[in-house]
Design an enzyme around this catalytic site. Sequence first.
Site, PDB file in Angstrom:
ATOM      1  N   GLY A 327       0.821  -1.206   0.000  1.00 17.21           N
ATOM      2  CA  GLY A 327       0.000   0.000   0.000  1.00 17.21           C
ATOM      3  C   GLY A 327       0.856   1.257   0.000  1.00 17.21           C
ATOM      4  O   GLY A 327       1.981   1.279  -0.514  1.00 17.21           O
ATOM      5  N   SER A 328       0.351   2.297   0.613  1.00 19.07           N
ATOM      6  CA  SER A 328       1.029   3.602   0.568  1.00 19.07           C
ATOM      7  C   SER A 328       2.257   3.683   1.463  1.00 19.07           C
ATOM      8  O   SER A 328       2.941   4.720   1.472  1.00 19.07           O
ATOM      9  CB  SER A 328       0.040   4.705   0.958  1.00 19.07           C
ATOM     10  OG  SER A 328      -0.992   4.792  -0.007  1.00 19.07           O
ATOM     11  N   THR A 329       2.577   2.634   2.218  1.00 19.31           N
ATOM     12  CA  THR A 329       3.777   2.677   3.056  1.00 19.31           C
ATOM     13  C   THR A 329       5.047   2.803   2.220  1.00 19.31           C
ATOM     14  O   THR A 329       6.088   3.208   2.744  1.00 19.31           O
ATOM     15  CB  THR A 329       3.888   1.414   3.933  1.00 19.31           C
ATOM     16  OG1 THR A 329       3.955   0.255   3.088  1.00 19.31           O
ATOM     17  CG2 THR A 329       2.703   1.300   4.872  1.00 19.31           C
ATOM     18  N   LYS A 331       5.460   4.833  -0.335  1.00 13.76           N
ATOM     19  CA  LYS A 331       5.576   6.140  -1.004  1.00 13.76           C
ATOM     20  C   LYS A 331       6.858   6.898  -0.643  1.00 13.76           C
ATOM     21  O   LYS A 331       7.447   7.556  -1.513  1.00 13.76           O
ATOM     22  CB  LYS A 331       4.332   6.973  -0.719  1.00 13.76           C
ATOM     23  CG  LYS A 331       3.111   6.467  -1.475  1.00 13.76           C
ATOM     24  CD  LYS A 331       1.828   7.227  -1.142  1.00 13.76           C
ATOM     25  CE  LYS A 331       0.650   6.671  -1.959  1.00 13.76           C
ATOM     26  NZ  LYS A 331      -0.635   7.311  -1.610  1.00 13.76           N
TER      27      LYS A 331
END
Length: 635
Positions: A327-329, A331
């Site tokens: 997921g967005s971890t 980014k």
Amino acid sequence: MRQRRDTLKNSEQELRIFRVRALLAVLVVITLACLLVGRLGYLQIVKHDIYTTRSEKNRVRVEPLPPNRGLIYDRNGVLLAENRPTYNLTLVRERVDNLDDTLALLVELLELPEEDIEAFNVRSRQRQRPFQPALLMSDLSEDQIARLAVNRHRLPGVEVEAQLLRYYPDAEVMAHTLGYVGRINAEELQNLDAGRYAGTHFIGKTGVERFYEEELHGEAGLRKVETNARGRVLRELGRTDPVPGQNLVLTIDKSLQTLAYELMDGRRGSIVAIAPATGEILAMVSTPGFDSNQFVTGIDVASYRGLQEDLDLPLFNRSIRGHYPPGSTIKPFLALAGLAEGVITPDSTINDPGYYQLPNDSRRYRNWLRWGHGRVDLERSLAVSNNTYYYTLAHDLGIDKLDERMSGFGFGQRVAHDVQGESSGLMPSREWKRERFNQPWYPGETLSVGIGQGYWQVTPLQLASATATLANRGHWVKPRLALEIGDEPVAHDLPGTLDDIHLENDAWWDRVFSGMEKVVSGSEGTARRTGVGLEYRMGGKSGTAQVFSLGQDQRYNADELAERLRDHALFMAFAPIEDPQIAVSVIVENAGGGSTHAAHLARAMTDAWLLKDDAPEADEIREVLEEDSANVEGN
């Protein structure tokens, strides 16, 4: 008259006959004597060694002495794996007159339940080296020992041995990290050193117990004893003492590990905490856990079946084998990749209308905030977890550069030194897809990778390791579980450590860290509620991993989904930013947005490590989670 007397008696003839008979008797006696002397000489001289050995075997017996297994401690000297005295039932088949009758008698005396009898019989016939005892049963009760003692005369070849048995005081909390020991099976027996494992019935099966088996086991000894005709030991004739296994001090902090287990509160998931400067794994919890002590003595069929059929998979080590979309971890890592490749600058901005479109493609790849975040730069893209920024960045980088840069942080490979059974996860690439599916790579798949979805899969340990490297500004330290082996400390510079990550401008780290700090402390941060009352500078990033894909115009509504179809909650963090002491990854399956549930758990872990006694208890964190559960925002 005289002629008749000569006819009746002939003295000379009788004397001649007597002499012949006497001579024959003497010859027979001499021959027999020679045969007897010859036989005695053959037995005493020619066969001397053979019969001496046989005689000694009847009188003298060599018994192996198993070594004491090394103890396992946490970093503060708290005992995690100890050895407790117990009594085991063993059998030497070569000394048993009738194996079937003996087993039937044992079953009767021990009052074994029906479901355990088959396994009992199988163990008795397990392949063993000649005259090596087979372990039939461990941890006998006092009543069982008494019955066996009374009937010992009926059980030749059967012994009750006093030995030390492995015991784990915090079995469920440490189960996946420590692993457990179990009975040596036939396959393992073929590959073990016969001398070193003489008299040993247990071997490390999983976790630390298996990885450090050689160090923990030690060296077997032996003793020579004199026995009577019934096999009872009369006296000890000689002895070589066993060498005990080395004690092991782990990097794990038991109190932090226990807190992580309590924070998960029985939910499926994992928490991993690492000291960035040294790579020491401070906590590594996979939940739900299980009682590893059951496996030491041999778990019963019903209990094992229950663990296997449990939908929550308590035997599955999620920390090192669980595959989750990050997921967005990821980014912050993508932002650094964009800076390093010159695709963006720290001040590059985009205008987010709530979606991204590939050139000449009508499909809209949506931001989690459907009306968009407007003007977004690097730091704000992290704080608000803007998807459109990273769709754009991923497309400009391309999958080849993404694969190269993310591999430098350890994604898609095993990262730890001594974590048995670790999975490599999956970092997708053109070559991987061609080999796996025989298909080309599509631009839309690059966009999915850009927000940590699609084919990309990470383990909680990988994510924590990558976070530690990020906190170290690119300096790689390989994660490890062993702090000391015996009296020797484990070096920080371990073989197979990845190369450090170097950036052209060191200030780029600061800009990414600033964006991560705004995640928990900024007014727009997705996890800003987690940062309330924070006493140190913390950088973090939330993530939400989809369990299933949504259609083009579908909207996610957790209330309408079955619990196991809801999104996974993720959060990664390190603190303090200026001098990182701890890096944490949290994954809670089907818990929804990572900005709430997972973020609070990560904050609790950093509080516990940095604030020590002033940190809130697990019960207080659960209360905060209940209050915050209805306010999920961002991803």
